[in-house]
Design a protein around this motif. Structure first.
Motif, PDB file in Angstrom:
ATOM      1  N   TYR A  21       0.837  -1.196   0.000  1.00 36.67           N
ATOM      2  CA  TYR A  21       0.000   0.000   0.000  1.00 36.67           C
ATOM      3  C   TYR A  21       0.877   1.253   0.000  1.00 36.67           C
ATOM      4  O   TYR A  21       1.914   1.284   0.664  1.00 36.67           O
ATOM      5  N   PRO A  22       0.468   2.294  -0.691  1.00 35.94           N
ATOM      6  CA  PRO A  22       1.228   3.552  -0.663  1.00 35.94           C
ATOM      7  C   PRO A  22       0.987   4.301   0.638  1.00 35.94           C
ATOM      8  O   PRO A  22       0.023   4.031   1.362  1.00 35.94           O
ATOM      9  N   SER A  23       1.844   5.253   0.922  1.00 36.11           N
ATOM     10  CA  SER A  23       1.716   6.054   2.135  1.00 36.11           C
ATOM     11  C   SER A  23       0.364   6.766   2.182  1.00 36.11           C
ATOM     12  O   SER A  23      -0.155   7.223   1.159  1.00 36.11           O
ATOM     13  N   ALA A  24      -0.220   6.819   3.383  1.00 38.46           N
ATOM     14  CA  ALA A  24      -1.494   7.499   3.655  1.00 38.46           C
ATOM     15  C   ALA A  24      -2.699   6.759   3.083  1.00 38.46           C
ATOM     16  O   ALA A  24      -3.819   7.277   3.127  1.00 38.46           O
ATOM     17  N   TYR A  25      -2.506   5.561   2.561  1.00 33.62           N
ATOM     18  CA  TYR A  25      -3.629   4.789   2.015  1.00 33.62           C
ATOM     19  C   TYR A  25      -4.573   4.387   3.138  1.00 33.62           C
ATOM     20  O   TYR A  25      -4.137   4.026   4.230  1.00 33.62           O
ATOM     21  N   ARG A  26      -5.835   4.439   2.875  1.00 33.64           N
ATOM     22  CA  ARG A  26      -6.842   4.058   3.871  1.00 33.64           C
ATOM     23  C   ARG A  26      -7.738   2.961   3.320  1.00 33.64           C
ATOM     24  O   ARG A  26      -8.211   3.041   2.184  1.00 33.64           O
ATOM     25  N   ILE A  27      -7.955   1.948   4.129  1.00 31.17           N
ATOM     26  CA  ILE A  27      -8.897   0.883   3.797  1.00 31.17           C
ATOM     27  C   ILE A  27     -10.167   1.154   4.592  1.00 31.17           C
ATOM     28  O   ILE A  27     -10.140   1.229   5.827  1.00 31.17           O
ATOM     29  N   ALA A  28     -11.274   1.337   3.896  1.00 31.96           N
ATOM     30  CA  ALA A  28     -12.539   1.672   4.550  1.00 31.96           C
ATOM     31  C   ALA A  28     -12.991   0.540   5.472  1.00 31.96           C
ATOM     32  O   ALA A  28     -12.529  -0.609   5.370  1.00 31.96           O
TER      33      ALA A  28
END
Length: 274
Positions: A21-28
């Protein structure tokens, strides 16, 4: 999350999941039918559920029980090596997430599991790897890095607001006044709802806010002052007592390769998953 949904249906008790995952990625917010042992070989993860928040620094993983609604935020580029475990094969009892320590053996087993075929031979070598992995997950020591949320509506709202911007100098009296309660009633309510004293919870909230910022390489002095500590030394003393290493050594461990981290982040386990 489609890949995870597919792997949850694989007819094997343990399924490995490797992601980047890239930086600051968020999984809902989502949930799994299986329990998840979520480990990052690089980067830092912050998991939030309706009941609390958990941050996994290097050499730590997050145990997420089956059917637990949770969201995940990545700090820095994150590579995960996690496993989904059928409830029938796990020795973990309870409904709460946990931050746990990852031993060198468990780390290598997680890496090895990522190369195991989905429908592996349960009686062969791959099956033995997965059985040993389950045993190591069950004995992984729990590390006290959690910020539980109360169910009391007004107190929960206050806790969520505080976690967005923690201030170490805030007092019981201030919170009690805001909730129109006397000090004794507030203290009893807070411990009953969170399982912690107010001072313990406030400290954990500050740690949860500091870990991702340290992983990003932000200056320790800036973080300490933003959190309301009188000096960086006060912050460093608290951090070392709770996490087991100083903020500067934690920053080193965040940048180190997986093979180097064990020496610089010993941690402070409190119990074992059973």
């Amino acid at each position: 999350m489609g890949m995870l949904d597919h792997r949850e249906s694989v007819p094997r008790p343990v399924v490995a999941v490797s992601e980047e995952y890239p930086s600051a990625y968020r999984i809902a917010e989502h949930r799994h039918r299986r329990s998840q042992f979520l480990y990052a070989t690089s980067g830092v993860m912050a998991v939030t559920t309706p009941n609390g928040s958990w941050v996994a620094p290097p050499e730590r993983a997050i145990w997420i029980p089956s059917e637990t609604p949770h969201s995940v935020r990545m700090v820095g580029d994150v590579r995960t090596q996690s496993v989904l475990l059928h409830p029938d094969v796990t020795a973990r009892v309870g409904r709460d997430c946990e931050v746990v320590g990852v031993s060198p053996l468990l780390r290598e087993l997680l890496v090895a599991a990522s190369a195991v075929p989905e429908q592996y031979d349960e009686q062969g070598r791959d099956g033995m790897v997965m059985k040993l992995l389950v045993a190591e997950v069950a004995s992984a020591p729990v590390v006290r890095l959690a910020v539980p949320f109360p169910r009391h509506p007004k107190l929960a709202e206050r806790c969520h607001s505080f976690l967005d911007r923690p201030v170490a100098s805030t007092t019981i009296g201030q919170w009690a006044d805001q909730l129109a309660m006397n000090r004794r009633s507030f203290t009893r309510l807070f411990r009953r709802e969170t399982g912690m004293s107010f001072a313990e919870w406030r400290q954990q909230a500050c740690i949860a806010a500091a870990l991702p910022r340290l992983a990003e390489g932000q200056p320790i002095t800036m973080i300490a002052l933003d959190l309301g500590y009188e000096s960086p030394n006060n912050f460093t003393t608290m951090f070392k007592r709770v996490v087991g290493v100083s903020p500067s050594r934690y920053m080193m461990s965040s940048k180190a390769g997986a093979g180097d981290r064990e020496a610089v982040l010993p941690g402070a386990p409190t119990k074992r998953l059973r």
